[in-house]
Design an enzyme around this catalytic site. Structure first.
Site, PDB file in Angstrom:
ATOM      1  N   SER A   1       0.735  -1.004   0.028  1.00 39.98           N
ATOM      2  CA  SER A   1      -0.017  -0.078   0.246  1.00 39.98           C
ATOM      3  C   SER A   1       0.941   1.229   0.031  1.00 39.98           C
ATOM      4  O   SER A   1       2.155   1.230   0.274  1.00 39.98           O
ATOM      5  CB  SER A   1      -0.770  -0.085   1.298  1.00 39.98           C
ATOM      6  OG  SER A   1      -1.580   1.199   1.463  1.00 39.98           O
TER       7      SER A   1
ATOM      8  N   TYR B   1      -2.744  -0.646  10.688  1.00 38.46           N
ATOM      9  CA  TYR B   1      -2.697  -1.042   9.361  1.00 38.46           C
ATOM     10  C   TYR B   1      -1.336  -0.748   8.703  1.00 38.46           C
ATOM     11  O   TYR B   1      -1.137  -1.474   7.791  1.00 38.46           O
ATOM     12  CB  TYR B   1      -4.151  -0.539   8.572  1.00 38.46           C
ATOM     13  CG  TYR B   1      -3.934  -0.731   7.141  1.00 38.46           C
ATOM     14  CD1 TYR B   1      -4.250  -2.032   6.536  1.00 38.46           C
ATOM     15  CD2 TYR B   1      -3.663   0.356   6.242  1.00 38.46           C
ATOM     16  CE1 TYR B   1      -4.279  -2.428   5.216  1.00 38.46           C
ATOM     17  CE2 TYR B   1      -3.823  -0.011   4.791  1.00 38.46           C
ATOM     18  CZ  TYR B   1      -4.053  -1.440   4.427  1.00 38.46           C
ATOM     19  OH  TYR B   1      -3.817  -1.591   2.922  1.00 38.46           O
TER      20      TYR B   1
HETATM   21  N1  LIG Z   1      -8.642  -0.577  -2.021  1.00 41.32           N
HETATM   22  C1  LIG Z   1      -7.612   0.149  -1.535  1.00 41.32           C
HETATM   23  O1  LIG Z   1      -7.755   1.381  -1.574  1.00 41.32           O
HETATM   24  C2  LIG Z   1      -6.225  -0.401  -1.299  1.00 41.32           C
HETATM   25  C3  LIG Z   1      -5.291   0.299  -1.045  1.00 41.32           C
HETATM   26  C4  LIG Z   1      -3.838  -0.025  -0.699  1.00 41.32           C
HETATM   27  C5  LIG Z   1      -3.778  -1.151  -0.653  1.00 41.32           C
HETATM   28  N2  LIG Z   1      -4.958  -2.166  -0.894  1.00 41.32           N
HETATM   29  C6  LIG Z   1      -4.406  -3.534  -0.620  1.00 41.32           C
HETATM   30  O2  LIG Z   1      -5.155  -4.144  -1.727  1.00 41.32           O
HETATM   31  C7  LIG Z   1      -5.344  -5.421  -1.142  1.00 41.32           C
HETATM   32  C8  LIG Z   1      -6.699  -5.914  -1.731  1.00 41.32           C
HETATM   33  O3  LIG Z   1      -7.471  -5.211  -1.257  1.00 41.32           O
HETATM   34  P1  LIG Z   1      -8.844  -4.516  -2.127  1.00 41.32           P
HETATM   35  O4  LIG Z   1      -8.772  -3.236  -2.120  1.00 41.32           O
HETATM   36  O5  LIG Z   1      -9.115  -5.677  -3.425  1.00 41.32           O
HETATM   37  O6  LIG Z   1     -10.069  -5.044  -0.940  1.00 41.32           O
HETATM   38  P2  LIG Z   1     -11.351  -6.189  -1.018  1.00 41.32           P
HETATM   39  O7  LIG Z   1     -12.053  -5.817  -2.127  1.00 41.32           O
HETATM   40  O8  LIG Z   1     -11.794  -5.933   0.238  1.00 41.32           O
HETATM   41  O9  LIG Z   1     -10.552  -7.597  -1.247  1.00 41.32           O
HETATM   42  C9  LIG Z   1      -9.838  -8.038  -0.231  1.00 41.32           C
HETATM   43  C10 LIG Z   1      -9.579  -9.504  -0.329  1.00 41.32           C
HETATM   44  O10 LIG Z   1      -8.941 -10.219   0.865  1.00 41.32           O
HETATM   45  C11 LIG Z   1      -9.579 -11.299   1.359  1.00 41.32           C
HETATM   46  N3  LIG Z   1      -9.605 -11.669   2.628  1.00 41.32           N
HETATM   47  C12 LIG Z   1      -9.839 -10.885   3.732  1.00 41.32           C
HETATM   48  N4  LIG Z   1      -9.564 -11.266   4.858  1.00 41.32           N
HETATM   49  C13 LIG Z   1      -9.301 -12.724   4.492  1.00 41.32           C
HETATM   50  C14 LIG Z   1      -8.977 -13.992   5.321  1.00 41.32           C
HETATM   51  N5  LIG Z   1      -9.235 -13.773   6.660  1.00 41.32           N
HETATM   52  N6  LIG Z   1      -8.727 -14.939   4.710  1.00 41.32           N
HETATM   53  C15 LIG Z   1      -8.706 -14.918   3.301  1.00 41.32           C
HETATM   54  N7  LIG Z   1      -8.871 -14.082   2.478  1.00 41.32           N
HETATM   55  C16 LIG Z   1      -9.180 -12.809   3.035  1.00 41.32           C
HETATM   56  C17 LIG Z   1     -11.059 -11.090   0.738  1.00 41.32           C
HETATM   57  O11 LIG Z   1     -11.651 -12.255   0.658  1.00 41.32           O
HETATM   58  P3  LIG Z   1     -12.807 -12.859   1.771  1.00 41.32           P
HETATM   59  O12 LIG Z   1     -13.437 -11.776   2.455  1.00 41.32           O
HETATM   60  O13 LIG Z   1     -13.787 -13.772   0.746  1.00 41.32           O
HETATM   61  O14 LIG Z   1     -12.067 -13.947   2.448  1.00 41.32           O
HETATM   62  C18 LIG Z   1     -11.125 -10.300  -0.392  1.00 41.32           C
HETATM   63  O15 LIG Z   1     -11.000 -11.197  -1.445  1.00 41.32           O
HETATM   64  C19 LIG Z   1      -5.185  -5.345   0.343  1.00 41.32           C
HETATM   65  O16 LIG Z   1      -4.087  -6.228   0.659  1.00 41.32           O
HETATM   66  C20 LIG Z   1      -5.208  -4.110   0.740  1.00 41.32           C
HETATM   67  O17 LIG Z   1      -4.580  -3.793   2.012  1.00 41.32           O
HETATM   68  C21 LIG Z   1      -6.058  -1.515  -1.016  1.00 41.32           C
END
Ligand SMILES: NC(=O)c1ccc[n+]([C@@H]2O[C@H](COP(=O)([O-])OP(=O)(O)OC[C@H]3O[C@@H](n4cnc5c(N)ncnc54)[C@H](OP(=O)(O)O)[C@@H]3O)[C@@H](O)[C@H]2O)c1
Length: 285
Positions: free
Chosen positions: A137, A150
């Site tokens: 991130s 976080y």
């Molecule tokens: N969106 C942003 O603004 C942003 C910014 C910086 C970094 N990121 C990073 O990008 C990555 C993806 O996030 P996203 O934005 O795509 O969010 P998202 O749509 O909420 O996706 C998160 C994914 O992580 C999985 N996950 C969460 N807890 C889990 C667990 N206990 N076991 C297995 N899988 C788990 C969820 O699957 P299930 O709930 O089905 O388990 C989901 O598929 C993350 O690492 C996040 O920190 C996001």
């Protein structure tokens, strides 16, 4: 580069960045193992795109992750591309984040990532090739107030990524960090749900801190467009398909601005910049 039949593994592929990445990898000819807790979402993706293989795992559960890792280690065709993407955020000033909740977040964002990586590395070493992409991130390089734990998980991901890149380069394994800025996924809603009602449970002392920083951050988003997950998925694909991927990629709302300021300013200067951005510079309580 011919990708047909190569195995990729994407964690957190039930939504957002992971789902888009898995879809794009499958369209390039990879056999893609998609992992997350919500099997119905993974099955839906498998029904839409050829070459998707769903496996359920709860990365917050050490034993369930072990079971998953044993399955991955035992595959006849080793994983050649690993995208460590699963993760979520908790909000709150340090005093407001329960230790158990912080530990669970570290289990998913950091230790789960380590476990899955450990399961894939022996196969990659045997092949003397492979690519590991860790979704960090922009908060892997600085910390927003009200989001320290976080950011700590993502700083840990950055450190693991940096060391691993140098450790396994001799085996022909490439290791990349991705630093998204704000991206429109379920991330925000999940963060809210996992955090709960901060204003209801915080000490009244902190209310002005939350209210002021909430307004400061709110101002940043006026007229801003938050890009969708395809932006990051495309960059992940670019890194995987490149003959010589960069160590780090960043994209997404405000990533250029914040990461740019973080690298231009010294520690004191960046502290002042972020305090002003969040409106907390003038607050006296
Ligand atoms: N969106 C942003 O603004 C942003 C910014 C910086 C970094 N990121 C990073 O990008 C990555 C993806 O996030 P996203 O934005 O795509 O969010 P998202 O749509 O909420 O996706 C998160 C994914 O992580 C999985 N996950 C969460 N807890 C889990 C667990 N206990 N076991 C297995 N899988 C788990 C969820 O699957 P299930 O709930 O089905 O388990 C989901 O598929 C993350 O690492 C996040 O920190 C996001």
């Amino acid at each position: 580069m011919e990708k047909k039949g190569q195995v990729a593994l994407v964690t957190g592929a039930s939504s957002g960045i992971g789902r888009e990445t898995a879809r794009m990898l499958a369209e390039k000819g990879f056999q893609v193992i998609v992992a997350a807790r919500r099997m119905e979402r993974l099955n839906e993706l498998a029904a839409q795109v050829q070459g998707i293989m769903p496996i359920g795992v709860d990365l917050s559960d050490l034993e369930d992750t072990d079971r998953f890792c044993q399955h991955v280690s035992g595959l006849s065709e080793p994983v050649s591309v690993l995208v460590n993407n699963a993760g979520y955020s908790l909000r709150g000033v340090l005093e407001d984040v329960p230790i158990k909740a912080a530990a669970r977040m570290f289990q998913v964002n950091v230790f789960g990532l380590m476990q899955v990586t450990q399961a894939c590395l022996p196969g990659m070493r045997r092949m003397r090739s492979g690519t590991i992409v860790n979704v960090s991130s922009m908060a892997g390089k600085f910390a927003f107030p009200g989001s320290g734990p976080y950011a700590a998980t993502k700083h840990a991901v950055e450190a693991l990524t940096d060391a691993l890149r140098i450790e396994v380069r001799p085996f022909g394994i490439r290791v990349v960090a991705i630093r998204p800025g704000f991206i429109a996924t379920e991330f925000n809603d999940v963060g809210n749900k996992m955090t709960g009602d901060l204003l209801a449970r915080t000490d009244p002392d902190y209310r002005p801190v939350y209210e002021t920083s909430g307004k400061g951050v709110g101002k940043m988003f006026v007229n801003a467009t938050v890009p969708g997950p395809e932006l990051i998925a495309n960059i992940i694909l670019e890194a995987i398909l490149s003959d010589s991927p960069k160590a780090v990629y960043h994209a997404g709302l405000f990533s250029e601005e914040f990461l740019g300021q973080r690298s231009r300013l010294d520690d004191e200067g960046f502290d002042q910049y972020l305090s002003a951005k969040t409106g907390l510079n003038d607050l006296k309580l």
